[in-house]
Design an enzyme around this catalytic site. Structure first.
Site, PDB file in Angstrom:
ATOM      1  N   ASP A  45       0.883  -1.166   0.000  1.00  0.00           N
ATOM      2  CA  ASP A  45       0.000   0.000   0.000  1.00  0.00           C
ATOM      3  C   ASP A  45       0.923   1.219   0.000  1.00  0.00           C
ATOM      4  OD1 ASP A  45      -2.084   1.751  -0.008  1.00  0.00           O
ATOM      5  OD2 ASP A  45      -3.209   0.757   1.581  1.00  0.00           O
TER       6      ASP A  45
HETATM    7  C1  BGC Z   1      -5.155   3.123  -0.107  1.00  0.00           C
HETATM    8  C2  BGC Z   1      -5.157   2.116  -1.239  1.00  0.00           C
HETATM    9  C3  BGC Z   1      -4.977   2.824  -2.550  1.00  0.00           C
HETATM   10  C4  BGC Z   1      -3.701   3.617  -2.497  1.00  0.00           C
HETATM   11  C5  BGC Z   1      -3.385   4.360  -3.751  1.00  0.00           C
HETATM   12  C6  BGC Z   1      -3.964   4.050  -0.178  1.00  0.00           C
HETATM   13  O1  BGC Z   1      -4.121   5.092   0.727  1.00  0.00           O
HETATM   14  O2  BGC Z   1      -5.179   2.446   1.122  1.00  0.00           O
HETATM   15  O3  BGC Z   1      -6.361   1.400  -1.218  1.00  0.00           O
HETATM   16  O4  BGC Z   1      -4.978   1.901  -3.595  1.00  0.00           O
HETATM   17  O5  BGC Z   1      -3.805   4.579  -1.452  1.00  0.00           O
HETATM   18  O6  BGC Z   1      -4.180   5.445  -3.935  1.00  0.00           O
END
Ligand code: BGC
Length: 721
Positions: A267
């Site tokens: 993530d």
């Molecule tokens: C989220 C993810 C997301 C990523 C990219 C993160 O803050 O938890 O689900 O895909 O950001 O935007």
């Protein structure tokens, strides 16, 4: 060139080159007819150390480098589960402000789950995959499959409910749809990421059985049945170690026990330690630290990793395993030569989005069959509520979508009724109003209700922080902006009152006995308002079912009742164990407000007797369960036949019942469908932590067929020998 012609052209060109004897001049990795693994090995053998490491970390907000010298393209990622995020400036989180990135907003995944229709999961994935291809993305950061543990989680709307079986089935269909377009799905967030409070630091403490029975199944099925090509680690810690480089989760379970051959993506900003990331199974590091080329070189899997490799601290075998996985994904996607041409925000995509929104809407209550509304009975409709006019798809955190358009509920209703009836709108409440203003808005709406034939209230939550939004959990189980007072005031006028609630979570309903109808409409995407109007006026017969229980009070939820949410700031213990959602309610004998699996229709369904083909089976046999379902009403409609299993006596505590099958059947009035389920021992098994595996224990079982988890229409008993 259309989407069918393009792949054929590519194949034809490859065959022609082979035919004229030039194929040997094309390197294997470029040969689209060669097996993927051969292409991977060939590309790997040509790469320098620096080129290999460059593949493994972001070099911009939403992408990572390819190998330009070899003509291997970059990885281009996009959020989120329900449609594409706007293009970003490469080294910041600012929207690029392009005019060509408007797309289709699909419904939130909670709405998809509420369709209980895997065919729509596939349609969703395929439709969205084509948009991704059009914008040259080869990975969609979805689906989200984290289980609803508490209605306070701000991200529940991005997930598919409280049941591992329903979530697994819907996730697999979505993944297959996306990947049929040769775009990678990236199932997220692995694992036990069930709240936003303390999301990047909290240590989640969950026992082994609960992991395997509740929180792992959707990921395992995504890997083993969905064949998913990527998985995203979660922000939180499990067992004291961050999930994005957690040895047990990634090495032992995901890549070891489940045999995952795809890419583990972090993530964004979820990687904290180079050595752990290198050794514990992370393959592609994405980040939030942007700003310059240098910033990307500081990523844990960038220069720090290169230094470990050069000094011999990290092994080349480990590196090659990561590079193979990223190359494999590129050969499965951008370099497959089989991607369709793509379609962006076309009428087809919009119609597909609308179909999912319509089928996901759940009719929770319909006293005296007040719905569908009959236009010939009325001359004035009052619509009340900010959500009647509020665009939802563009907010909520990383799942924001730059929808080409979004039909809001008021517009959907006005378009549907045309000039036949006056449609008046009163806000009733505003999310940014002072308490005095809210007071006057409420009074105005109640006054206006006296002159209306019917009041359609459109409220619920929205995508602001503190409601259904990434980053923070909800502040209250009650509706915000004093909506409870407003709804009660409208009900007191004695007018027919229909509630259309927009939310991805349940909420308190102190007014439930005073309203005539309640429609749960989720976040419906670009065509949300058209779908709502179609259900209200009977063009569509509602067939959605709840993918999670609606509680009467927040204390009815296990995690909240036990004080096991949101933890003490450092750790959160899942002390309710496997008893999540209806499993908890049934164990404790608590009546839900609306049960898991509940959803009404404008027609009626009658169930026949439940039949099983054996009264006794051995663990290697299968059991066939059959039941007939008849549409006994006057309208065409669809019913979701649900199959639950209950274990009568067990060496470990088990839920009263667990969902192990479902089928959505579409029936004309008077029509009967014969529905059969074939069950194998996995449907009767539980995870025994004593022996670290699933066990089907001999003894008596019940198979229950229901229209919801609390509306069981028939059962049969059998013995497992
Ligand atoms: C989220 C993810 C997301 C990523 C990219 C993160 O803050 O938890 O689900 O895909 O950001 O935007």
């Amino acid at each position: 060139m259309n989407d069918i012609v393009k792949p054929f052209t590519v194949i034809a060109v490859s065959c022609f080159l082979a035919f004229i004897g030039k194929a040997q001049t094309v390197p294997v990795y470029q040969d689209m007819s060669a097996p993927v693994e051969d292409r991977v090995e060939d590309a790997l053998s040509r790469m320098t150390l620096e080129e290999k490491v460059a593949l493994l970390h972001a070099d911009r907000s939403y992408g990572a480098a390819g190998v330009p010298r070899l003509g291997i393209p970059e990885n281009d990622l996009t959020d989120g589960p329900s449609g594409m995020r706007p293009e970003m400036v490469w080294q910041t989180w600012a929207h690029a402000g392009m005019s060509s990135d408007s797309c289709t907003a699909y419904p939130a995944l909670v709405c998809l789950a509420a369709t209980w229709n895997p065919d729509l999961g596939y349609l969703f994935g395929r439709s969205y995959g084509r948009e991704a291809v059009y914008r040259s993305k080869n990975m969609i950061l979805g689906p989200g499959v984290n289980i609803f543990r508490t209605p306070m989680n701000g991200r529940n709307f991005e997930y598919m409910g409280e049941d591992p079986y329903l979530t697994s089935e819907m996730a697999v269909s979505y993944i297959k749809g996306v990947q049929s377009d040769h775009v990678a799905a990236c199932v997220k967030h692995f694992a036990v990421n069930n709240q936003e409070t303390g999301r990047t630091t909290i240590n989640t403490v969950v026992d082994e059985r609960t992991l395997h029975e509740i929180y792992f199944p959707a990921f395992k099925t995504a890997v083993q049945e969905g064949g998913v090509w990527a998985i995203m680690g979660a922000y939180n810690k499990f067992d004291g170690q961050h999930c994005c480089h957690n040895r047990y989760l990634l090495k032992d379970v995901l890549k070891g026990q489940w045999g995952f051959d795809g890419v583990v993506v972090s993530d964004f900003g979820g990687t904290h330690d180079t050595k752990e990331a290198v050794e514990n199974g992370l393959d592609l590091e994405m980040g939030t630290d942007l700003g310059s080329v240098e910033a990307f070189r500081r990523y844990k899997l960038a220069d720090p990793y290169l230094e470990m490799l050069r000094s011999g601290e990290a092994s080349m075998e480990e590196l090659d395993d990561k590079v193979r996985r990223v190359l494999r994904m590129l050969f499965r996607t951008k370099m497959s030569g089989r991607q369709p041409w793509g379609l962006l925000a076309s009428e087809t995509n919009m119609a597909e989005s609308r179909r999912i929104a319509e089928e996901g809407i759940v009719l929770l209550k319909n006293d005296a069959d007040i719905l569908p509304l009959n236009l010939s009975d009325m001359s004035r409709i009052l619509v009340v509520g900010e959500n009647a006019c509020r665009i939802m798809s563009r907010s909520g955190g990383s799942s924001e979508v730059k929808s080409k358009y979004e039909i809001v509920p008021l517009e959907g209703i006005r378009t549907r009724v045309k000039d036949s009836v006056d449609v008046i709108w009163q806000p009733g409440y505003m999310s940014d109003a002072t308490p005095e203003k809210v007071d006057s808005l409420r009074k105005e709406a109640i006054m206006a209700a006296h002159d209306a034939d019917v009041v359609i209230y459109v409220g619920g939550l929205n995508k602001e922080p503190g409601q259904d939004c990434e980053g923070v959990d909800r502040q209250s189980f009650n509706l915000p902006y004093m909506q409870d007072e407003l709804i009660s005031g409208l009900a007191a006028t004695g007018k027919e009152l229909v509630l259309v609630m927009i939310s991805g979570n349940s909420y308190a309903m102190p007014w439930i006995n005073d309203v005539h109808a309640l429609v749960q409409a989720w976040y419906g995407g670009s065509e949300a308002g058209s779908a709502i109007a179609a259900v209200l006026f009977g063009d569509v017969n509602p067939s959605g079912k709840l993918p999670f229980s609606f509680h009467k009070s927040i204390g009815d939820c296990g995690a909240n009742a036990l004080g096991a949410y949101p933890g003490d700031g450092k750790k959160v213990e899942y002390s309710e164990g496997i008893f999540v959602g209806y499993r908890w309610l049934e164990k404790k004998g608590i009546e839900p407000r609306f049960a898991f699996g509940h959803g009404l229709s404008y027609t009626d369904f009658k169930y026949g007797k439940v039949r099983i083909d054996h009264k006794r089976i051995s663990a290697d046999d299968s059991l066939t369960v059959s039941v007939s379902v008849t549409n006994s009403g006057n309208l065409p409609g669809a019913e979701v036949v649900q199959l639950y299993i209950g274990d009568k006596v067990s060496s470990l505590p088990r839920p009263v019942k667990e969902l192990k099958g479902f089928r959505k059947v579409f029936l004309a009035p008077g029509q009967t469908a014969e529905v059969s389920f074939v069950l194998h021992k996995d449907a009767f098994s539980f995870y025994d932590p004593g022996v670290h595996r699933w066990v089907a224990e001999p003894g008596g079982f019940s198979v229950m067929i229901g229209s919801s988890s609390s509306d069981i229409r028939g059962r049969a008993d059998f013995v497992l020998e």
